[in-house]
Motif scaffolding. Structure first.
Motif, mmCIF file in Angstrom:
data_model
loop_
_atom_site.group_PDB
_atom_site.id
_atom_site.type_symbol
_atom_site.label_atom_id
_atom_site.label_comp_id
_atom_site.label_asym_id
_atom_site.label_seq_id
_atom_site.Cartn_x
_atom_site.Cartn_y
_atom_site.Cartn_z
ATOM 1 N N PRO A 1 0.821 -1.213 0.000
ATOM 2 C CA PRO A 1 0.000 0.000 0.000
ATOM 3 C C PRO A 1 0.854 1.262 0.000
ATOM 4 C CG PRO A 1 -0.555 -1.432 1.862
ATOM 5 C CD PRO A 1 0.645 -2.010 1.203
ATOM 6 N N ILE A 2 0.354 2.296 -0.655
ATOM 7 C CA ILE A 2 0.982 3.607 -0.636
ATOM 8 C C ILE A 2 0.197 4.454 0.361
ATOM 9 C CG2 ILE A 2 1.595 5.664 -1.951
ATOM 10 C CD1 ILE A 2 1.467 3.878 -4.481
ATOM 11 N N PRO A 3 0.832 4.967 1.394
ATOM 12 C CA PRO A 3 0.112 5.802 2.361
ATOM 13 C C PRO A 3 -0.470 7.039 1.678
ATOM 14 C CG PRO A 3 2.295 5.229 3.190
ATOM 15 C CD PRO A 3 2.234 4.794 1.758
ATOM 16 N N PRO A 4 -1.686 7.437 2.020
ATOM 17 C CA PRO A 4 -2.309 8.607 1.385
ATOM 18 C C PRO A 4 -1.430 9.858 1.420
ATOM 19 C CG PRO A 4 -3.923 7.450 2.707
ATOM 20 C CD PRO A 4 -2.595 6.801 2.978
ATOM 21 N N ALA A 5 -0.681 10.060 2.477
ATOM 22 C CA ALA A 5 0.172 11.242 2.587
ATOM 23 C C ALA A 5 1.320 11.223 1.583
ATOM 24 C CB ALA A 5 0.716 11.357 4.013
ATOM 25 N N LYS A 6 1.645 10.058 1.027
ATOM 26 C CA LYS A 6 2.769 9.922 0.093
ATOM 27 C C LYS A 6 2.334 9.886 -1.376
ATOM 28 C CE LYS A 6 5.904 9.125 3.325
ATOM 29 N NZ LYS A 6 7.178 9.750 3.498
ATOM 30 N N LEU A 7 1.048 9.911 -1.653
ATOM 31 C CA LEU A 7 0.569 9.759 -3.025
ATOM 32 C C LEU A 7 1.099 10.845 -3.964
ATOM 33 C CD1 LEU A 7 -3.111 8.632 -2.452
ATOM 34 C CD2 LEU A 7 -1.221 7.270 -3.361
ATOM 35 N N LYS A 8 1.153 12.086 -3.518
ATOM 36 C CA LYS A 8 1.597 13.184 -4.382
ATOM 37 C C LYS A 8 3.082 13.094 -4.731
ATOM 38 C CE LYS A 8 -1.936 16.458 -3.073
ATOM 39 N NZ LYS A 8 -2.256 17.765 -2.514
#
Length: 107
Positions: A88-95
């Protein structure tokens, strides 16, 4: 009345969570003779691969990077030398993931 309110409170967070894709990423490494290699980064939204980042590096660690929508592999890259599991990619790291930003998959 209270059981209905409780049911609504439990279902509402699940519904909004289900509408958001579970972003994950996995990699595949390929040897490229004589002294280079290719790494594919596959971005998943739920079960579907939505974006591919390809990084091809020579023996001097000089790399060329390209991004493609959907799943992509170059001809000749049939069996990877190694593969990682999708994480999973943490939401805070998506950008920070340019492949997702480039194609407007995250804002």
């Amino acid at each position: 009345m209270k059981p209905l309110l409780l049911a609504w409170a439990l279902i509402t967070p699940l519904t909004s969570w289900a509408d958001t894709p579970a972003w994950r990423i996995h990699t595949e490494n390929y040897a490229r003779p004589p002294y280079s290699g290719a790494v594919y980064y596959f971005y998943h939204a739920g079960p579907k691969i939505v974006c591919t980042k390809l990084s091809v590096c020579n023996k001097y660690d000089q790399c060329e990077v390209e991004y493609r929508q959907g799943e992509y592999r170059e001809d000749g890259d049939d069996e990877p030398a190694s593969r990682t599991d999708a994480v999973p990619i943490p939401p805070a790291k998506l950008k920070a993931h340019k492949c997702l930003v480039k194609f407007g998959l995250v804002k």
